[in-house]
Write an enzyme that holds these catalytic residues in place. Structure first.
Site: not given
Ligand code: GLY
Length: 358
Positions: A117, A139, A181, A230, A244, A251, A268
């Site tokens: 978990r 993510k 990017e 970011k 976000r 993209h 990418h």
């Molecule tokens: N790659 C886009 C994000 O992390 O939201």
């Protein structure tokens, strides 16, 4: 040189990002210190392991070598990591450490978030692409049934170590993929709502020779600027309910191009670059952005040697793929479109409207 920044999140989830050109010996010491008393499982890209095994302090009995390529980000490798975690005897108090590009970070993060978990997770991105994007923001994912990132979690790392020495062995294409990017951040800077102006657009325009040479201080600064942006976005919208989405500039088409070519034709970053040229061109033709900004932004891409997509894929098929994107939800297709220099906004279009964009 070392730059440190923080991703500010609530519930004790805030974490540091260290960007440096320090030696691998120092990186080994930092890892040893932060994981003191913990059992560790290193999930390391096969390519990276071949190049750096003699520089990194990783014992065989705490190692999982992850094959490279998007097609490897699957449940079979996820289960292999789980098996290895059990074999190594990881408990809830222990840690998984990803060393590699986005594929490694995503699958190792997913493993860390689901093993017992959730256990500690550390990101050590070894590509520019992973450093400026996937290693930060939490993510995690694997692909399943031909759908990218369809199984995943939001799970923040404990710390991110960006050591730019890894970038020296990137080939030209991987390097430029990261730059795709990076340029994206320049085009969305003001929409990221970072507290200061970083002037990334100008930095990339004026500093391109040093950037392309990989000059260390310039590289560290460049990564730092991107990650400040970011971190600002993720701090305000961890789970992508709104802000976000600006990170997805370029993209929508990029994901469709990657899918239609089964992730085999474009990196990418290349796909994102094509997506940016496409949406800039569309926005200019719609009268949304001025000719002067259209020229300025495409000239920045041109300066780095990029070109708009030359191959024509059937728009109908691309739109079909866009409709299936997990983020769509409403039957409409989301695009992040330029509004002005460094500013973007989200729009939702019907599939017919998207067909008219081509
Ligand atoms: N790659 C886009 C994000 O992390 O939201």
């Amino acid at each position: 040189m070392k730059q440190t920044l923080t991703v500010k999140l609530n519930k004790k989830k805030s974490y540091m990002i260290e960007i440096s050109d320090s030696s691998f010996a120092k990186l080994n010491r930092d890892i040893a210190e932060i994981t003191q008393g913990q059992k560790r499982l290193f999930v390391v890209s096969k390519r990276v392991y071949k190049l750096y095994s003699d520089k990194l302090d990783i014992r065989e009995d705490e190692l999982f070598i992850m094959p490279d390529g998007e097609q490897e980000k699957n449940y079979k490798n996820y289960l292999r990591i789980m098996d290895r975690a059990l074999e190594v005897g990881l408990t809830r108090k222990d840690v998984i450490i990803a060393v590699g590009g986005g594929v490694v970070g995503d699958i190792a993060g997913f493993a860390a978030s689901t093993y017992m978990r959730g256990i500690d997770f550390i990101q050590i991105p070894t590509t520019i692409l992973a450093a400026v994007d996937s290693s930060v923001g939490g993510k995690t994912a694997i692909d399943f049934a031909e759908a990218k990132n369809i199984i995943g979690t939001f799970y923040q790392p404990k710390i991110v170590y960006v050591n730019i020495n890894f970038f020296k062995t990137l080939d030209r294409r991987q390097f430029m993929s990261g730059m795709g990017e990076v340029i994206k951040y320049a085009m969305i800077e003001e929409s990221c709502k970072y507290e200061n102006s970083l002037y990334l657009f100008e930095f990339l325009t004026l500093g391109y020779e040093k950037i392309l040479e990989g000059e260390p201080l310039t590289t560290i600064r460049m990564i730092e600027y991107c990650l400040n942006l970011k971190a600002a976005v993720v701090s305000k919208d961890e789970k992508e309910s709104g802000l976000r989405k600006v990170l997805n500039f370029g993209h929508t088409l990029a994901h469709a191009l990657e899918t239609i070519t089964k992730y085999k034709k474009f990196t990418h970053g290349e796909a994102v670059v094509y997506g940016m040229y496409f949406i800039l061109n569309w926005a200019y033709k719609q009268g949304i952005i001025t000719y002067s900004y259209y020229k300025l932004s495409t000239e920045l891409l041109d300066k780095y040697g990029f070109k708009p997509l030359q191959i024509k894929y059937p728009p109908q098929k691309l739109v079909e793929i866009m409709k299936k994107d997990k983020k769509a939800g409403t039957g409409k297709i989301t695009f992040i479109v330029p509004k002005d220099k460094k500013l973007v906004r989200e729009i939702q279009l019907t599939p017919d409207e998207v067909m008219d964009m081509f």
